[in-house]
Design a protein around this motif. Structure first.
Motif, mmCIF file in Angstrom:
data_model
loop_
_atom_site.group_PDB
_atom_site.id
_atom_site.type_symbol
_atom_site.label_atom_id
_atom_site.label_comp_id
_atom_site.label_asym_id
_atom_site.label_seq_id
_atom_site.Cartn_x
_atom_site.Cartn_y
_atom_site.Cartn_z
ATOM 1 N N THR A 269 0.842 -1.190 0.000
ATOM 2 C CA THR A 269 0.000 0.000 0.000
ATOM 3 C C THR A 269 0.877 1.239 0.000
ATOM 4 O OG1 THR A 269 -1.265 -1.261 1.598
ATOM 5 C CG2 THR A 269 -2.056 0.950 1.102
ATOM 6 N N LYS A 270 0.467 2.225 -0.796
ATOM 7 C CA LYS A 270 1.192 3.494 -0.781
ATOM 8 C C LYS A 270 0.778 4.252 0.467
ATOM 9 C CE LYS A 270 0.930 3.888 -5.719
ATOM 10 N NZ LYS A 270 0.321 4.763 -6.722
ATOM 11 N N LYS A 271 1.663 5.121 0.906
ATOM 12 C CA LYS A 271 1.405 5.766 2.195
ATOM 13 C C LYS A 271 1.729 7.256 2.145
ATOM 14 C CE LYS A 271 3.964 4.259 5.667
ATOM 15 N NZ LYS A 271 4.352 3.296 6.692
ATOM 16 N N LEU A 272 0.820 8.059 2.692
ATOM 17 C CA LEU A 272 1.052 9.510 2.796
ATOM 18 C C LEU A 272 0.882 9.921 4.251
ATOM 19 C CD1 LEU A 272 1.416 12.346 1.418
ATOM 20 C CD2 LEU A 272 -1.064 12.453 1.294
ATOM 21 N N SER A 273 1.898 10.573 4.787
ATOM 22 C CA SER A 273 1.809 11.064 6.162
ATOM 23 C C SER A 273 1.950 12.575 6.146
ATOM 24 C CB SER A 273 2.907 10.449 7.023
ATOM 25 O OG SER A 273 2.787 9.041 6.991
ATOM 26 N N ILE A 274 1.050 13.239 6.841
ATOM 27 C CA ILE A 274 1.054 14.702 6.837
ATOM 28 C C ILE A 274 1.215 15.203 8.270
ATOM 29 C CG2 ILE A 274 -0.215 16.795 6.196
ATOM 30 C CD1 ILE A 274 -1.885 15.059 4.266
ATOM 31 N N ILE A 275 2.147 16.129 8.446
ATOM 32 C CA ILE A 275 2.277 16.809 9.735
ATOM 33 C C ILE A 275 1.467 18.093 9.601
ATOM 34 C CG2 ILE A 275 3.865 17.888 11.368
ATOM 35 C CD1 ILE A 275 6.045 15.994 9.925
ATOM 36 N N ALA A 276 0.361 18.169 10.320
ATOM 37 C CA ALA A 276 -0.500 19.355 10.241
ATOM 38 C C ALA A 276 -0.119 20.286 11.381
ATOM 39 C CB ALA A 276 -1.959 18.942 10.321
ATOM 40 N N PHE A 277 0.743 21.225 11.085
ATOM 41 C CA PHE A 277 1.239 22.158 12.093
ATOM 42 C C PHE A 277 0.362 23.406 12.154
ATOM 43 C CE2 PHE A 277 3.868 25.851 13.197
ATOM 44 C CZ PHE A 277 4.404 25.454 14.407
ATOM 45 N N ALA B 162 -8.828 8.145 -0.785
ATOM 46 C CA ALA B 162 -9.825 7.664 -1.740
ATOM 47 C C ALA B 162 -9.194 6.802 -2.832
ATOM 48 C CB ALA B 162 -10.583 8.823 -2.364
ATOM 49 N N VAL B 163 -7.947 7.091 -3.212
ATOM 50 C CA VAL B 163 -7.304 6.267 -4.237
ATOM 51 C C VAL B 163 -6.447 5.156 -3.629
ATOM 52 C CG1 VAL B 163 -7.420 8.009 -6.047
ATOM 53 C CG2 VAL B 163 -5.398 7.910 -4.596
ATOM 54 N N GLY B 164 -6.714 4.856 -2.372
ATOM 55 C CA GLY B 164 -6.131 3.658 -1.777
ATOM 56 C C GLY B 164 -4.869 3.830 -0.960
ATOM 57 N N TYR B 165 -4.468 5.073 -0.707
ATOM 58 C CA TYR B 165 -3.298 5.284 0.141
ATOM 59 C C TYR B 165 -3.663 5.058 1.608
ATOM 60 C CZ TYR B 165 -0.208 7.685 -3.246
ATOM 61 O OH TYR B 165 0.620 8.007 -4.279
ATOM 62 N N GLU B 166 -2.693 4.628 2.366
ATOM 63 C CA GLU B 166 -2.822 4.674 3.822
ATOM 64 C C GLU B 166 -2.458 6.110 4.186
ATOM 65 O OE1 GLU B 166 -0.100 2.058 5.959
ATOM 66 O OE2 GLU B 166 -0.133 3.482 7.628
ATOM 67 N N VAL B 167 -3.319 6.800 4.938
ATOM 68 C CA VAL B 167 -3.042 8.200 5.256
ATOM 69 C C VAL B 167 -2.949 8.401 6.767
ATOM 70 C CG1 VAL B 167 -3.841 10.596 5.012
ATOM 71 C CG2 VAL B 167 -4.184 8.987 3.139
ATOM 72 N N ASN B 168 -1.861 9.032 7.185
ATOM 73 C CA ASN B 168 -1.674 9.378 8.593
ATOM 74 C C ASN B 168 -1.578 10.890 8.709
ATOM 75 O OD1 ASN B 168 -1.201 6.587 9.433
ATOM 76 N ND2 ASN B 168 0.738 6.798 8.336
ATOM 77 N N ILE B 169 -2.334 11.477 9.594
ATOM 78 C CA ILE B 169 -2.163 12.917 9.844
ATOM 79 C C ILE B 169 -1.785 13.109 11.310
ATOM 80 C CG2 ILE B 169 -3.122 15.232 9.588
ATOM 81 C CD1 ILE B 169 -5.208 14.179 7.704
ATOM 82 N N ASN C 254 -6.059 7.890 9.435
ATOM 83 C CA ASN C 254 -5.519 7.790 10.796
ATOM 84 C C ASN C 254 -5.112 9.171 11.295
ATOM 85 O OD1 ASN C 254 -5.601 4.908 10.622
ATOM 86 N ND2 ASN C 254 -3.733 5.019 9.382
ATOM 87 N N MET C 255 -5.739 9.597 12.385
ATOM 88 C CA MET C 255 -5.416 10.913 12.934
ATOM 89 C C MET C 255 -4.728 10.745 14.288
ATOM 90 S SD MET C 255 -8.639 13.226 11.847
ATOM 91 C CE MET C 255 -10.096 12.290 11.439
ATOM 92 N N VAL D 72 -2.165 9.362 20.848
ATOM 93 C CA VAL D 72 -1.311 10.506 21.146
ATOM 94 C C VAL D 72 0.123 10.037 20.953
ATOM 95 C CG1 VAL D 72 -0.572 12.063 22.993
ATOM 96 C CG2 VAL D 72 -2.991 11.476 22.750
ATOM 97 N N LEU D 73 0.856 10.741 20.082
ATOM 98 C CA LEU D 73 2.181 10.264 19.706
ATOM 99 C C LEU D 73 3.271 11.299 19.886
ATOM 100 C CD1 LEU D 73 1.505 8.607 16.216
ATOM 101 C CD2 LEU D 73 1.455 7.496 18.439
ATOM 102 N N GLY D 74 4.508 10.821 19.886
ATOM 103 C CA GLY D 74 5.676 11.688 19.842
ATOM 104 C C GLY D 74 6.382 11.506 18.514
ATOM 105 N N VAL D 75 7.482 12.225 18.335
ATOM 106 C CA VAL D 75 8.207 12.211 17.067
ATOM 107 C C VAL D 75 8.624 10.798 16.651
ATOM 108 C CG1 VAL D 75 10.282 13.020 15.866
ATOM 109 C CG2 VAL D 75 9.053 14.548 17.389
ATOM 110 N N ALA D 76 9.184 10.056 17.588
ATOM 111 C CA ALA D 76 9.711 8.728 17.250
ATOM 112 C C ALA D 76 8.620 7.824 16.678
ATOM 113 C CB ALA D 76 10.335 8.085 18.482
ATOM 114 N N SER D 77 7.448 7.840 17.330
ATOM 115 C CA SER D 77 6.353 6.994 16.852
ATOM 116 C C SER D 77 5.855 7.459 15.500
ATOM 117 C CB SER D 77 5.187 7.010 17.833
ATOM 118 O OG SER D 77 5.651 6.758 19.117
ATOM 119 N N PHE D 78 5.801 8.776 15.303
ATOM 120 C CA PHE D 78 5.333 9.287 14.018
ATOM 121 C C PHE D 78 6.298 8.891 12.900
ATOM 122 C CE2 PHE D 78 5.295 12.457 10.612
ATOM 123 C CZ PHE D 78 4.009 12.243 10.144
#
Lengths: 159, 60
Positions: free
Chosen positions: A4-12, A31-38, A116-117, A141-147
């Motif tokens: 699976t393709k993956k996109l992770s966004i840091i929403a600052f 919607a096009v099948g990516y795993e998305v983490n924000i 995933n938020m 709730v995460l920190g940098v390492a987990s992200f």
């Protein structure tokens, strides 16, 4: 590559326009099948607060005032053309008129698509926010390492 | 966003159900049938309705 393709966004940013970019990219990718983490951090945490207006969320008097000033999704300012709060209303009007999804619709779509938020542990600490202050869709709730571990092997954006 | 909305509607349907989507020419009309196909849905037809509006029929 079948993975699976993956996109992770840091929403600052907590700006209306930049959050619109976060959720447009996120929902489009999901919607096009990516795993998305924000990963919401600092001002970005405004987007996932349960109380979408202004409220005195926070631990002590100082963070309570900050909480009120920052507000939630409905009161996010635009990064330019804010016009003391009139800007987001004008943009919402223009978006509706042109049949473009508003920020609220995008957030609902993000929930429906199972994006995933995550909330930043350190920023929550500084701003006196608890996990209960956020919408239930916030997974953890995460920190940098987990992200970094989550975003490993995909694309990462900072907005 | 058109595909986002389409995808959400498709997720509410059962296999074999049919979804009709009205799309305007340009990006939405290119994008929605292509992505639907890529994700394994069956695009049954794309018909012109009127002006720049087209109807795309997708089977889950």
């Amino acid at each position: 590559m079948a993975e699976t393709k993956k996109l992770s966004i840091i929403a600052f940013s907590g700006d209306f326009d930049k959050l619109t970019a976060v959720f447009t990219l996120g929902t489009g990718a999901a919607a096009v099948g990516y795993e998305v983490n924000i990963f919401f951090t600092f001002w970005g945490l405004d987007a996932i607060k349960k109380k979408q207006g202004r409220s005195f969320t926070g631990g002590n008097w100082l963070t309570k005032i900050f909480g009120f000033m920052m507000g939630g999704l409905k009161v996010t300012p635009t990064s330019r053309f804010n016009f003391l709060g009139a800007g987001p209303k004008i943009f919402r009007y223009l978006m509706k008129k042109n049949n473009v999804a508003t920020l609220e619709e995008l957030v609902e779509a993000a929930k429906a698509l199972g994006i995933n938020m995550y909330a930043c542990e350190m920023a929550m600490h500084v701003l006196g926010l608890k996990k209960e202050d956020f919408i239930p869709e916030v997974k953890d709730v995460l920190g940098v390492a987990s992200f970094l571990k989550l975003s490993d092997g995909g694309q990462t954006l900072f907005i | 966003m058109t595909f986002v909305k389409t995808k959400i509607e498709l997720s509410k349907l059962q296999a074999g159900d049919i979804l009709e989507v009205l799309l305007t020419e340009g990006e939405p009309l290119d994008n929605v049938p292509r992505n639907a196909k890529e994700q394994g849905y069956n695009v049954l037809s794309v018909e012109h309705v009127e002006g720049t509006t087209h109807r795309v029929t997708i089977k889950k």
